[in-house]
Write an enzyme that holds these catalytic residues in place. Structure first.
Site, mmCIF file in Angstrom:
data_model
loop_
_atom_site.group_PDB
_atom_site.id
_atom_site.type_symbol
_atom_site.label_atom_id
_atom_site.label_comp_id
_atom_site.label_asym_id
_atom_site.label_seq_id
_atom_site.Cartn_x
_atom_site.Cartn_y
_atom_site.Cartn_z
ATOM 1 N N GLU A 49 12.076 -55.217 -26.876
ATOM 2 C CA GLU A 49 13.420 -54.649 -26.779
ATOM 3 C C GLU A 49 14.095 -54.860 -28.117
ATOM 4 O OE1 GLU A 49 14.462 -55.353 -22.062
ATOM 5 O OE2 GLU A 49 15.788 -56.172 -23.597
ATOM 6 N N ASP A 60 27.684 -58.651 -23.466
ATOM 7 C CA ASP A 60 26.895 -59.717 -24.084
ATOM 8 C C ASP A 60 27.698 -60.985 -24.310
ATOM 9 O OD1 ASP A 60 24.211 -58.651 -24.553
ATOM 10 O OD2 ASP A 60 25.276 -57.128 -25.700
#
Lengths: 263, 410
Positions: A49, A60
């Site tokens: 990823e 995040d």
């Protein structure tokens, strides 16, 4: 068949679980990041990823936020992230690359142009955090038409009402976010995860990998055992952020991969 | 569909939460069920008389509505042109229009059984309004505020703490309103079960832009009735300042289908709208993008990275704008201009001297545009500007800008 489909078919034939590793493209700088990326397959990473830095990563936690900031300060752009994938792809034509990030840098470049370039650079799939099924016409449908996998996030709030929408128009695999929260937060608990994975697999007919909160080889093993694979991001990015040597970072990643593969 | 609806500007957003191509629901999967629940609850409340009865009661007895429509006679004479009215939303409890919307959202939160309220704030006005209403209803309140804003809006930080709210200084990014909104979203994604996110402006994922607009529309509804009462007709021009754009949307919305009413939104021009990006004029100096759950005009670089703006007014210091404004701009129903820090400061002082009203720096931007256009308009031209906040919170910033030493003053 994309490289992702091929990879899962091969892992399944071997009876192995997938180990997915996340790194932020360009963190702490382009060259170091590329060196880490090139070492990932050797360290046992099945799917990469590749984070696309964004100024406002709303889902995040601090670890990934700071990684994005470091990358942007070092001059990382979408163009350079595509270049990184292309450079990696020149040496490795098997390991799938999934680009993960937020929509605006892609929207800003233009969806059609981006998809052409991503495909050409050897990107196999996309995970775009702020594009839920309700916005599928933006990027999901064009991406799939262009032959890229559009990988969906499912979460503990994805109840049976929403699951069909999440399972529709998706391909490659489903990424089950094991906690409600931001990346890098609480530890995943294997016991909670199993029934959810089964539910999502049944609805989507796709492999399900689990991420968010995995920090140790033991976590990776326990989680991988309940699913088709495990994803680790923040624990890796943290080591990149504190300036560990590339070989130490890759050594840590190998320990996680071994954990997941022991499941 | 009857013809009057086809031609209406008031039917948005569509089912996908879009105003034209703007708006939408660009949020992570974790939040999707929450905003769908909120939408369902709001749709129910919209036609529920008991909901509006509670709102009307609190608006009248807690907020102090209706706010007056004031004819600024000395300013009118001073500028020597158009007749200037001020919609006095700065007289509301807590000193700004923000509480109009907060009441609506908190009543909804209570109906949904949520016990923990989070909010973002820039200048602190929305934070103070949220802390106030949470105190009134005994709800836990957490306010995210950029560390830079905590510093420049100290009186409001203290106010929120007095009201029992927890103020969390946000140090991610550059520590302004945009970063506070990021952290509020991160909190929401973590605490999905008991938490209600009370957004302070007409931005964010659908249904927020429409819902906040509807709650703020009390401003425009009152203004319409008051102008008819005072002048026997509607105003020729509406003027309001825009950060995210909630006070402006609240004033504009009930007038959108009145074709003879001109509508002007005033963005924060900071040090000037140029390629140095030392401004917050998203429409005049940005381009469409996706942030905080909606597509709208944003300040961003060539790579789609969001830029920090600059404005002397913390309340306008946001790199985006509500999606309905973006749409009204593109279809030409409203005009959007910008005013610099210096021009806003001049208007601030003029308002103090001519009208005995200390305005907030946000409506000082609207007023600055009034001073630009009023002199050239005929005496029978009626301007209605939204005095959406009072300036008590800004006196330290203004003192600094004017070189007045607050500490050493005799």
């Amino acid at each position: 068949m994309t490289r992702i489909d091929t990879k899962f078919a091969a892992l399944q034939a071997e009876g192995k679980k997938a180990f997915v590793a996340y790194i932020m493209a360009g963190d702490p700088d382009y060259d170091t990041s590329l060196e880490v990326m090139k070492g990932l397959p050797e360290a046992g990473v099945d799917i990469i990823e590749l984070g696309l830095p964004f100024t406002d990563p709303m889902a995040d936690g601090p670890t990934i936020q700071l990684a994005g900031q470091r990358a942007l300060e070092a001059g990382q752009t979408l163009q350079k992230t595509l270049d990184m994938a292309r450079t990696f792809r020149a040496e490795d034509n098997e390991t799938p690359i999934v680009m993960m990030g937020y929509y605006n840098p892609i929207y800003s470049r233009g969806v059609d142009r981006f998809l052409d370039e991503a495909k050409e650079a050897g990107i196999d799939g996309l995970i775009i955090v702020d594009l839920p099924p309700e916005e599928d016409s933006e990027l999901c449908l064009p991406a799939q038409a262009a032959g890229l996998n559009f990988i969906r996030l499912a979460t503990p709030t994805t109840d049976d009402r929403r699951l069909p929408a999440v399972a529709r128009n998706t391909s490659g695999f489903v990424y089950y976010v094991s906690i409600t929260g931001i990346t890098g937060a609480a530890n995943a608990v294997a016991g909670d995860v199993g029934p959810e994975v089964a539910r999502i697999k049944a609805a989507s007919g796709l492999p399900v990998v689990v991420g968010f909160g995995i920090k140790t080889p033991e976590n990776a093993r326990d989680i991988a055992a309940t699913a088709d694979g495990a994803v680790v991001g923040s624990a890796i990015v943290e080591r990149i952020g504190r300036g560990d040597a590339v070989e130490d970072i890759l050594g840590f990643i190998k320990s996680l991969a071994d954990g997941a593969h022991a499941a | 569909m009857p013809e009057d609806l086809i031609n209406s500007f008031m039917t948005g957003p569509d089912e996908a939460g879009r105003f034209g191509k703007f708006g939408g629901r660009f949020v992570s999967e974790t939040l999707m069920p929450l905003i769908l629940d909120l939408e369902a609850e709001y749709e129910k409340a919209k036609t529920d008389e008991t909901f509006w009865a509670e709102m009307d009661d609190l608006w009248a007895h807690y907020v102090g509505r209706p706010s007056p429509m004031y004819f600024a006679d000395r300013l009118t004479a001073y500028l020597g042109g158009a007749k200037i009215y001020m919609k006095r939303d700065e007289l509301n409890h807590t000193g700004a229009h923000k509480i109009n919307n907060v009441l609506g959202q908190i009543i909804l939160a209570r109906r949904m059984g949520k016990t923990r309220i989070i909010a973002e704030t820039g200048a602190g006005q929305h934070g103070v309004a949220t802390a106030t209403v949470c105190a009134k209803f005994g709800l836990k309140c957490i306010v995210y505020m950029g560390a830079h804003d905590v510093e420049r809006q100290a009186p409001n930080v203290f106010r929120m703490r007095l009201l029992g709210a927890e103020v969390v200084p946000v140090t991610s990014g550059r520590g302004t309103l945009k970063d506070a909104m990021n952290d509020a979203l991160r909190d929401w994604v973590t605490n999905v079960h008991d938490t209600f996110y009370c957004i302070g402006t007409v931005a964010g994922p659908h249904p927020y832009p429409a819902m906040v607009r509807d709650f703020q529309s009390i401003i425009g509804k009152e203004a319409k009735a008051q102008m008819l009462d005072r002048e026997g007709r509607l105003p020729d021009t509406l003027i309001a300042a825009i950060g995210g754009g909630s006070n402006a949307m609240g004033l504009f919305y009930p007038f959108l289908d009145d074709a003879d009413v001109g509508i002007i939104g005033v963005e924060a021009g900071g040090k000037g709208v140029n390629d140095k990006m030392e401004h917050c004029a998203s429409l005049n100096g940005g381009r469409p993008g996706v942030l905080h759950g909606n597509r709208t005009y944003l300040l961003q670089d060539d790579d789609g990275q969001i830029l920090e703006g600059h404005s002397i007014s913390a309340g306008l210091d946001y790199p985006g704008i509500g999606p309905e404004h973006a749409w009204l701009n593109d279809i030409g129903r409203a005009q959007y201009v910008s005013v610099t820090d210096v021009e806003a400061l001049e208007a601030f002082q003029l308002c103090c001297a001519q009208e005995g009203i200390i305005p907030a720096l946000e409506p000082s931007h609207a007023l600055a545009h009034v001073t630009k256009i009023a002199p050239d308009l005929p005496a029978d031209h009626i301007i209605c500007m939204n005095m959406c906040g009072r300036g008590d919170k800004d006196i330290f910033t203004v003192a600094r800008a004017l070189g007045f030493d607050m500490e050493g003053a005799p």
